[in-house]
Scaffold this motif. Structure first.
Motif, PDB file in Angstrom:
ATOM      1  N   GLU A 103      10.018  32.137  77.337  1.00 32.72           N
ATOM      2  CA  GLU A 103       9.936  33.490  76.807  1.00 32.72           C
ATOM      3  C   GLU A 103       9.298  33.498  75.419  1.00 32.72           C
ATOM      4  O   GLU A 103       8.511  34.392  75.086  1.00 32.72           O
ATOM      5  CB  GLU A 103      11.336  34.109  76.746  1.00 32.72           C
ATOM      6  CG  GLU A 103      11.925  34.448  78.110  1.00 32.72           C
ATOM      7  CD  GLU A 103      11.120  35.496  78.857  1.00 32.72           C
ATOM      8  OE1 GLU A 103      11.033  36.640  78.390  1.00 32.72           O
ATOM      9  OE2 GLU A 103      10.556  35.159  79.916  1.00 32.72           O
TER      10      GLU A 103
ATOM     11  N   ASP B 281      19.795  37.141  80.567  1.00 28.68           N
ATOM     12  CA  ASP B 281      20.248  38.534  80.498  1.00 28.68           C
ATOM     13  C   ASP B 281      19.172  39.434  81.108  1.00 28.68           C
ATOM     14  O   ASP B 281      18.088  39.593  80.543  1.00 28.68           O
ATOM     15  CB  ASP B 281      20.494  38.913  79.036  1.00 28.68           C
ATOM     16  CG  ASP B 281      21.071  40.320  78.884  1.00 28.68           C
ATOM     17  OD1 ASP B 281      20.854  41.157  79.771  1.00 28.68           O
ATOM     18  OD2 ASP B 281      21.722  40.569  77.852  1.00 28.68           O
TER      19      ASP B 281
ATOM     20  N   SER C 120      18.967  42.691  81.460  1.00 31.12           N
ATOM     21  CA  SER C 120      18.599  43.867  80.667  1.00 31.12           C
ATOM     22  C   SER C 120      17.689  43.491  79.511  1.00 31.12           C
ATOM     23  O   SER C 120      16.765  44.237  79.156  1.00 31.12           O
ATOM     24  CB  SER C 120      19.850  44.577  80.149  1.00 31.12           C
ATOM     25  OG  SER C 120      20.602  43.726  79.309  1.00 31.12           O
ATOM     26  N   LYS C 121      17.931  42.324  78.908  1.00 27.31           N
ATOM     27  CA  LYS C 121      17.063  41.863  77.817  1.00 27.31           C
ATOM     28  C   LYS C 121      15.669  41.541  78.341  1.00 27.31           C
ATOM     29  O   LYS C 121      14.663  41.834  77.684  1.00 27.31           O
ATOM     30  CB  LYS C 121      17.651  40.635  77.126  1.00 27.31           C
ATOM     31  CG  LYS C 121      16.811  40.153  75.933  1.00 27.31           C
ATOM     32  CD  LYS C 121      17.425  38.958  75.252  1.00 27.31           C
ATOM     33  CE  LYS C 121      16.625  38.557  74.006  1.00 27.31           C
ATOM     34  NZ  LYS C 121      15.208  38.273  74.312  1.00 27.31           N
TER      35      LYS C 121
ATOM     36  N   ARG D  72      13.851  44.753  78.734  1.00 29.38           N
ATOM     37  CA  ARG D  72      13.431  45.287  77.422  1.00 29.38           C
ATOM     38  C   ARG D  72      12.227  44.521  76.880  1.00 29.38           C
ATOM     39  O   ARG D  72      11.292  45.115  76.328  1.00 29.38           O
ATOM     40  CB  ARG D  72      14.585  45.215  76.423  1.00 29.38           C
ATOM     41  CG  ARG D  72      15.724  46.190  76.705  1.00 29.38           C
ATOM     42  CD  ARG D  72      16.631  46.327  75.511  1.00 29.38           C
ATOM     43  NE  ARG D  72      17.243  45.065  75.108  1.00 29.38           N
ATOM     44  CZ  ARG D  72      18.383  44.591  75.606  1.00 29.38           C
ATOM     45  NH1 ARG D  72      19.034  45.270  76.532  1.00 29.38           N
ATOM     46  NH2 ARG D  72      18.879  43.447  75.167  1.00 29.38           N
ATOM     47  N   ASP D  73      12.245  43.192  77.046  1.00 27.86           N
ATOM     48  CA  ASP D  73      11.115  42.372  76.589  1.00 27.86           C
ATOM     49  C   ASP D  73       9.836  42.741  77.330  1.00 27.86           C
ATOM     50  O   ASP D  73       8.743  42.783  76.734  1.00 27.86           O
ATOM     51  CB  ASP D  73      11.426  40.884  76.786  1.00 27.86           C
ATOM     52  CG  ASP D  73      12.419  40.349  75.766  1.00 27.86           C
ATOM     53  OD1 ASP D  73      12.652  41.029  74.748  1.00 27.86           O
ATOM     54  OD2 ASP D  73      12.968  39.246  75.989  1.00 27.86           O
TER      55      ASP D  73
END
Length: 220
Positions: free
Chosen positions: A89, A166, A168-169, A172-173
């Motif tokens: 990431e 995660d 949800s993270k 968002r990313d």
């Protein structure tokens, strides 16, 4: 013949481009891997993409070579195999920022265009059809919903054995990277006027590949 495949992060461009190239007997040019290799270099040397002068000076003499060993793509940065570092990431986020810099794009542009002049290629990225290969015989804009792309990335990380993931993270990313790619001043992500939209949200890899191959053969 040149095939350009553009689209947002997580749409499956690399997977589809590799499979399409293999089945057509074309060369796959992994532009994303080239940008990620530069991102690895910047991270390893603690160089911020906000300092464009430092980036330009640091990448003047670096070498990036793509090789195929035992049928698998390997990416070498200054003669060191960095393939295993490309899909993190941190590297992806750095590549999204650094790829917007003119000096980074200029470093790789001539190499990519020369390959396309000499060989039948499939090339994927963010601005292949709009900027790098504007005269490509076939342009595809490959996309998928944010939710689907996040779930695909989540599954990929879990398969790699990562436990601290995660969903949800990740989503968002992806949304942040989409905005960065679409709003950047240099060669932003957008669908070329003559590109064909392919939404892979509810398609299998084989279905997407077959669609592109049929379109390519219609142009041969």
């Amino acid at each position: 013949m040149n095939i350009a495949i553009d689209g947002p992060a997580g749409a499956g461009k690399s997977t589809i481009a590799k499979k399409t190239a293999r089945e057509l007997g074309f060369i796959y040019v992994d532009t994303g891997a080239m940008y990620r290799a530069i991102a690895v270099y910047l991270i390893d040397n603690n160089i911020s993409p906000a300092d464009e002068d430092a980036v330009e000076k640091s990448i003047e003499d670096i070498s990036i070579v793509i090789k195929y060993e035992d049928g698998a793509q390997q990416v070498y940065l200054n003669e060191k195999n960095v393939t295993g570092s490309l899909r993190t990431e941190a590297v992806g986020n750095m590549a999204s920022k650094s790829s917007a810099l003119p000096c980074v794009r200029a470093k790789l542009l001539s190499l990519q265009r020369n390959l396309a002049k000499e060989y039948d290629v499939v090339m994927d990225g963010r601005d292949i059809g709009t900027n790098i290969l504007p005269d490509a015989e076939l342009k595809i804009y490959l996309t998928a919903s944010t939710d689907v792309r996040a779930r695909r990335r989540y599954a990929e990380l879990i398969d790699k054995g990562e436990s601290d993931v995660d969903l949800s993270k990740i989503e968002r990313d992806i949304e942040l990277r989409d905005r960065q790619d679409m709003e950047r001043a240099i060669a932003p992500l957008r669908q070329a006027e003559d590109a064909i939209l392919v939404d892979s949200s509810y398609m299998t890899i084989d279905q997407v590949t077959d669609t592109i191959i049929k379109l390519a053969k219609d142009r041969l």
